[in-house]
Design a protein around this motif. Structure first.
Motif, PDB file in Angstrom:
ATOM      1  N   HIS A 128      39.004  70.903  56.748  1.00  0.00           N
ATOM      2  CA  HIS A 128      39.524  70.519  55.444  1.00  0.00           C
ATOM      3  C   HIS A 128      40.161  71.737  54.798  1.00  0.00           C
ATOM      4  CE1 HIS A 128      37.563  66.583  55.556  1.00  0.00           C
ATOM      5  NE2 HIS A 128      36.484  67.192  56.024  1.00  0.00           N
ATOM      6  N   TYR A 129      41.124  71.479  53.922  1.00  0.00           N
ATOM      7  CA  TYR A 129      41.743  72.595  53.218  1.00  0.00           C
ATOM      8  C   TYR A 129      40.681  73.307  52.378  1.00  0.00           C
ATOM      9  CZ  TYR A 129      46.348  70.679  54.353  1.00  0.00           C
ATOM     10  OH  TYR A 129      47.466  70.233  55.010  1.00  0.00           O
ATOM     11  N   PRO A 130      40.629  74.636  52.437  1.00  0.00           N
ATOM     12  CA  PRO A 130      39.672  75.366  51.595  1.00  0.00           C
ATOM     13  C   PRO A 130      39.881  75.004  50.130  1.00  0.00           C
ATOM     14  CG  PRO A 130      40.682  76.846  53.207  1.00  0.00           C
ATOM     15  CD  PRO A 130      41.428  75.538  53.278  1.00  0.00           C
ATOM     16  N   THR A 131      38.797  74.690  49.448  1.00  0.00           N
ATOM     17  CA  THR A 131      38.902  74.301  48.052  1.00  0.00           C
ATOM     18  C   THR A 131      37.681  74.793  47.287  1.00  0.00           C
ATOM     19  OG1 THR A 131      39.340  72.464  46.555  1.00  0.00           O
ATOM     20  CG2 THR A 131      37.789  72.046  48.364  1.00  0.00           C
ATOM     21  N   LEU A 132      37.671  74.576  45.999  1.00  0.00           N
ATOM     22  CA  LEU A 132      36.561  74.990  45.145  1.00  0.00           C
ATOM     23  C   LEU A 132      35.722  73.785  44.747  1.00  0.00           C
ATOM     24  CD1 LEU A 132      38.453  77.394  42.681  1.00  0.00           C
ATOM     25  CD2 LEU A 132      37.180  78.020  44.747  1.00  0.00           C
ATOM     26  N   LYS A 133      34.490  74.052  44.377  1.00  0.00           N
ATOM     27  CA  LYS A 133      33.643  73.007  43.811  1.00  0.00           C
ATOM     28  C   LYS A 133      34.055  72.809  42.356  1.00  0.00           C
ATOM     29  CE  LYS A 133      29.722  74.147  46.801  1.00  0.00           C
ATOM     30  NZ  LYS A 133      28.314  74.612  46.856  1.00  0.00           N
ATOM     31  N   PRO A 134      33.813  71.620  41.794  1.00  0.00           N
ATOM     32  CA  PRO A 134      34.211  71.362  40.407  1.00  0.00           C
ATOM     33  C   PRO A 134      33.713  72.415  39.423  1.00  0.00           C
ATOM     34  CG  PRO A 134      33.594  69.314  41.452  1.00  0.00           C
ATOM     35  CD  PRO A 134      33.276  70.402  42.439  1.00  0.00           C
ATOM     36  N   GLU A 135      32.491  72.910  39.655  1.00  0.00           N
ATOM     37  CA  GLU A 135      31.933  73.905  38.719  1.00  0.00           C
ATOM     38  C   GLU A 135      32.598  75.276  38.845  1.00  0.00           C
ATOM     39  OE1 GLU A 135      28.940  73.460  42.197  1.00  0.00           O
ATOM     40  OE2 GLU A 135      30.248  72.171  40.967  1.00  0.00           O
ATOM     41  N   GLN A 136      33.451  75.454  39.868  1.00  0.00           N
ATOM     42  CA  GLN A 136      34.147  76.731  40.053  1.00  0.00           C
ATOM     43  C   GLN A 136      35.535  76.742  39.423  1.00  0.00           C
ATOM     44  OE1 GLN A 136      33.589  76.646  44.464  1.00  0.00           O
ATOM     45  NE2 GLN A 136      32.797  78.738  44.199  1.00  0.00           N
ATOM     46  N   LEU A 137      35.937  75.629  38.800  1.00  0.00           N
ATOM     47  CA  LEU A 137      37.240  75.582  38.147  1.00  0.00           C
ATOM     48  C   LEU A 137      37.391  76.684  37.090  1.00  0.00           C
ATOM     49  CD1 LEU A 137      39.989  74.266  37.695  1.00  0.00           C
ATOM     50  CD2 LEU A 137      38.877  72.579  36.207  1.00  0.00           C
ATOM     51  N   PRO A 138      36.364  76.955  36.284  1.00  0.00           N
ATOM     52  CA  PRO A 138      36.504  78.063  35.315  1.00  0.00           C
ATOM     53  C   PRO A 138      36.823  79.396  35.988  1.00  0.00           C
ATOM     54  CG  PRO A 138      34.620  76.700  34.750  1.00  0.00           C
ATOM     55  CD  PRO A 138      35.080  76.237  36.090  1.00  0.00           C
ATOM     56  N   ASP A 139      36.275  79.631  37.185  1.00  0.00           N
ATOM     57  CA  ASP A 139      36.566  80.876  37.899  1.00  0.00           C
ATOM     58  C   ASP A 139      38.051  80.963  38.246  1.00  0.00           C
ATOM     59  OD1 ASP A 139      33.847  81.435  37.822  1.00  0.00           O
ATOM     60  OD2 ASP A 139      33.472  80.532  39.788  1.00  0.00           O
ATOM     61  N   LEU A 140      38.619  79.836  38.648  1.00  0.00           N
ATOM     62  CA  LEU A 140      40.043  79.819  38.985  1.00  0.00           C
ATOM     63  C   LEU A 140      40.885  80.090  37.742  1.00  0.00           C
ATOM     64  CD1 LEU A 140      42.499  79.212  40.787  1.00  0.00           C
ATOM     65  CD2 LEU A 140      42.163  76.780  40.268  1.00  0.00           C
ATOM     66  N   MET A 141      40.546  79.437  36.641  1.00  0.00           N
ATOM     67  CA  MET A 141      41.338  79.600  35.434  1.00  0.00           C
ATOM     68  C   MET A 141      41.215  81.021  34.889  1.00  0.00           C
ATOM     69  SD  MET A 141      42.649  76.728  35.561  1.00  0.00           S
ATOM     70  CE  MET A 141      43.756  77.040  34.186  1.00  0.00           C
ATOM     71  N   LYS A 142      40.036  81.612  35.018  1.00  0.00           N
ATOM     72  CA  LYS A 142      39.851  83.002  34.579  1.00  0.00           C
ATOM     73  C   LYS A 142      40.704  83.939  35.420  1.00  0.00           C
ATOM     74  CE  LYS A 142      36.344  86.586  33.876  1.00  0.00           C
ATOM     75  NZ  LYS A 142      34.895  86.937  33.986  1.00  0.00           N
ATOM     76  N   ALA A 143      40.720  83.688  36.732  1.00  0.00           N
ATOM     77  CA  ALA A 143      41.523  84.514  37.629  1.00  0.00           C
ATOM     78  C   ALA A 143      43.011  84.367  37.310  1.00  0.00           C
ATOM     79  CB  ALA A 143      41.251  84.123  39.082  1.00  0.00           C
ATOM     80  N   LEU A 144      43.435  83.146  36.990  1.00  0.00           N
ATOM     81  CA  LEU A 144      44.832  82.924  36.627  1.00  0.00           C
ATOM     82  C   LEU A 144      45.196  83.659  35.341  1.00  0.00           C
ATOM     83  CD1 LEU A 144      45.647  79.151  37.330  1.00  0.00           C
ATOM     84  CD2 LEU A 144      46.915  81.126  38.166  1.00  0.00           C
ATOM     85  N   ASN A 145      44.254  83.668  34.388  1.00  0.00           N
ATOM     86  CA  ASN A 145      44.500  84.314  33.102  1.00  0.00           C
ATOM     87  C   ASN A 145      44.683  85.816  33.233  1.00  0.00           C
ATOM     88  OD1 ASN A 145      44.306  81.904  31.688  1.00  0.00           O
ATOM     89  ND2 ASN A 145      42.106  82.097  31.354  1.00  0.00           N
ATOM     90  N   THR A 146      44.028  86.419  34.225  1.00  0.00           N
ATOM     91  CA  THR A 146      44.039  87.879  34.354  1.00  0.00           C
ATOM     92  C   THR A 146      44.861  88.373  35.541  1.00  0.00           C
ATOM     93  OG1 THR A 146      41.989  87.784  35.675  1.00  0.00           O
ATOM     94  CG2 THR A 146      41.757  88.048  33.283  1.00  0.00           C
ATOM     95  N   ALA A 147      45.389  87.459  36.346  1.00  0.00           N
ATOM     96  CA  ALA A 147      46.090  87.850  37.573  1.00  0.00           C
ATOM     97  C   ALA A 147      47.410  88.555  37.276  1.00  0.00           C
ATOM     98  CB  ALA A 147      46.359  86.617  38.434  1.00  0.00           C
ATOM     99  N   SER A 148      47.733  89.516  38.121  1.00  0.00           N
ATOM    100  CA  SER A 148      49.003  90.235  38.013  1.00  0.00           C
ATOM    101  C   SER A 148      50.039  89.524  38.889  1.00  0.00           C
ATOM    102  CB  SER A 148      48.834  91.694  38.465  1.00  0.00           C
ATOM    103  OG  SER A 148      50.064  92.374  38.391  1.00  0.00           O
ATOM    104  N   ILE A 149      50.463  88.378  38.404  1.00  0.00           N
ATOM    105  CA  ILE A 149      51.457  87.584  39.138  1.00  0.00           C
ATOM    106  C   ILE A 149      52.558  87.190  38.167  1.00  0.00           C
ATOM    107  CG2 ILE A 149      49.850  86.684  40.872  1.00  0.00           C
ATOM    108  CD1 ILE A 149      49.640  84.109  39.251  1.00  0.00           C
ATOM    109  N   GLN A 150      53.688  86.771  38.706  1.00  0.00           N
ATOM    110  CA  GLN A 150      54.802  86.367  37.860  1.00  0.00           C
ATOM    111  C   GLN A 150      54.451  85.117  37.059  1.00  0.00           C
ATOM    112  OE1 GLN A 150      58.318  85.838  40.259  1.00  0.00           O
ATOM    113  NE2 GLN A 150      58.934  87.956  39.891  1.00  0.00           N
ATOM    114  N   LEU A 151      55.033  85.029  35.862  1.00  0.00           N
ATOM    115  CA  LEU A 151      54.783  83.877  35.005  1.00  0.00           C
ATOM    116  C   LEU A 151      55.178  82.585  35.715  1.00  0.00           C
ATOM    117  CD1 LEU A 151      54.037  82.585  32.300  1.00  0.00           C
ATOM    118  CD2 LEU A 151      56.363  83.120  31.496  1.00  0.00           C
TER     119      LEU A 151
END
Length: 413
Positions: free
Chosen positions: A210-233
């Motif tokens: 299966h495609y690697p994915t996160l558990k529902p309770e890990q969604l905040p971790d993804l959003m936190k990483a997106l908020n602080t990531a050094s990536i293009q807008l």
């Protein structure tokens, strides 16, 4: 009583000399050896054609390339045909045509015909993926071989070398494609039977991944990483756009402004860009529309919402999101396609109607009646689901890219 022709001997044939005019030596039962003034010797079969009863002469080959023994074998075959009212000349022409057709209908030629027949039923990306697979894995070994000469072992030998490398998924896909190509050849009338019909049963079965994915309770971790990531807008917006719309990577990265209806708040992906080849309408939440507002200031004058930096006339590469997720620390943990699984698991856990969730994912119901029903009645229900999902995403993020709203989460059934 008719004179009986004495059979020729090899010595007699070798010693036969050229004369000023060509002449024939008879071996009996229609077989002749014609000696020409230049010294060449040609086997001929003289016979009476079925039905018309007219005499005809058919070339059997040159001596010594065709020996006396071989010429007699050909004579026997032609006489057997005549006994069944088959004209040897017609038979020979048919055999030559089949041989010529076999050389033309190579595996590569037929495989390309098969692939072209699929062009309107698969996405352009998948079309190119299959094309590269054929060119890389099958054509080098099998491409130039007449398809009529290929046997199960022809394919199995090739696939064994790929299996030995541990590439079981590749073996599985190639087995399926080979089987489809050979079935096409049967339906096209090039071969009688598909020899590759069950070659997949010979190999080890790959473990379902299966495609690697996160558990529902890990969604905040993804959003936190997106908020602080050094990536293009633009890259961040692409990831969030795919997350909010629950679409596949290529569908999200290929979004066009012309597909967006701001008045109806919908995004219509045309059939040619969908895996199912069926048009897909997605209700857009306020958060999804806000992402489009951000992208307007970046690519509002271009065809694609997410344009390539290298060539602004083309969309971003669908792999861009995956590269960003790896840089954010999610290597081996999450891929962009896994965002769909994250949404599906969350929505199912919240008790939403499973058929509505499947419609949100653009999964095709194999039941034709249910499929028609789903497409015609689930849009309103999907608006509620997509609204809840976007608000849930927003509620898990601090310092969100979009204007944070007070959560109004509640399960819609």
């Amino acid at each position: 009583m008719a004179n009986k022709t004495a059979p020729l001997t090899d010595t007699e044939i070798r010693q036969a000399k050229a004369k000023e005019k060509e002449y024939n030596l008879g071996d009996g039962k229609g077989l002749l050896l014609r000696i020409k003034p230049n010294g060449s010797k040609l086997w001929l079969f003289n016979y009476q054609r079925p039905y018309t009863k007219k005499r005809a002469v058919l070339s059997v080959g040159s001596y010594p390339e065709v020996s006396l023994k071989q010429a007699r074998q050909t004579r026997l075959k032609y006489r057997e045909l005549l006994a069944n009212d088959v004209d040897p000349k017609d038979y020979k022409q048919e055999q030559e045509a089949q041989a010529k057709e076999a050389l033309t209908n190579t595996f590569e030629h037929v495989a390309n015909l098969w692939l072209e027949s699929k062009r309107d039923t698969i996405t352009s990306g998948h079309f190119q993926q299959v094309k590269r697979s054929l060119e890389k894995d099958l054509f080098p070994s099998l491409g130039k071989k007449p398809i009529s000469t290929l046997k199960a072992t022809s394919f199995i030998t090739l696939l064994r070398s790929i299996e030995a490398k541990g590439s079981l998924e590749t073996v599985k896909r190639l087995s399926q494609r080979i089987n489809n190509i050979m079935n096409y050849a049967v339906n096209y009338g090039l071969i009688e039977v598909n020899p590759a019909q069950a070659i997949g049963e010979v190999f080890k079965k790959p473990k379902k991944k299966h495609y690697p994915t996160l558990k529902p309770e890990q969604l905040p971790d993804l959003m936190k990483a997106l908020n602080t990531a050094s990536i293009q807008l633009q890259t961040r917006c692409l990831i969030e756009w795919q997350l909010h719309t629950i679409t596949r990577p290529s569908e999200a990265s290929g979004t066009k402004w012309s597909e967006i209806d701001f008045k109806q708040k919908t995004w219509t992906i045309p059939a040619e860009r969908m895996k199912s080849r069926i048009e897909h309408i997605i209700p857009l939440s306020e958060q999804a529309l806000a992402l489009l507002d951000i992208m307007k200031s970046i690519n509002g004058n271009r065809q694609h919402v997410f344009s390539s930096r290298i060539n602004p006339k083309k969309p971003m590469n669908s792999a861009t999101a995956n590269v960003a997720l790896k840089r954010m620390g999610f290597r081996g943990v999450l891929v962009s396609h896994g965002l769909r699984a994250l949404a599906s698991t969350t929505l199912n856990e919240q008790g939403f109607n499973s058929d509505v969730i499947e419609a949100c994912l653009a999964h095709i119901d194999k039941n034709e009646v249910r499929k028609a029903y789903n497409r015609s009645t689930y849009l309103e229900q999907r608006i509620k689901v997509m609204t809840w999902w976007s608000e849930h995403i927003e509620s898990t993020s601090q310092n969100h890219l979009l204007t944070t709203k007070k959560s109004r989460l509640k399960v819609v059934t």
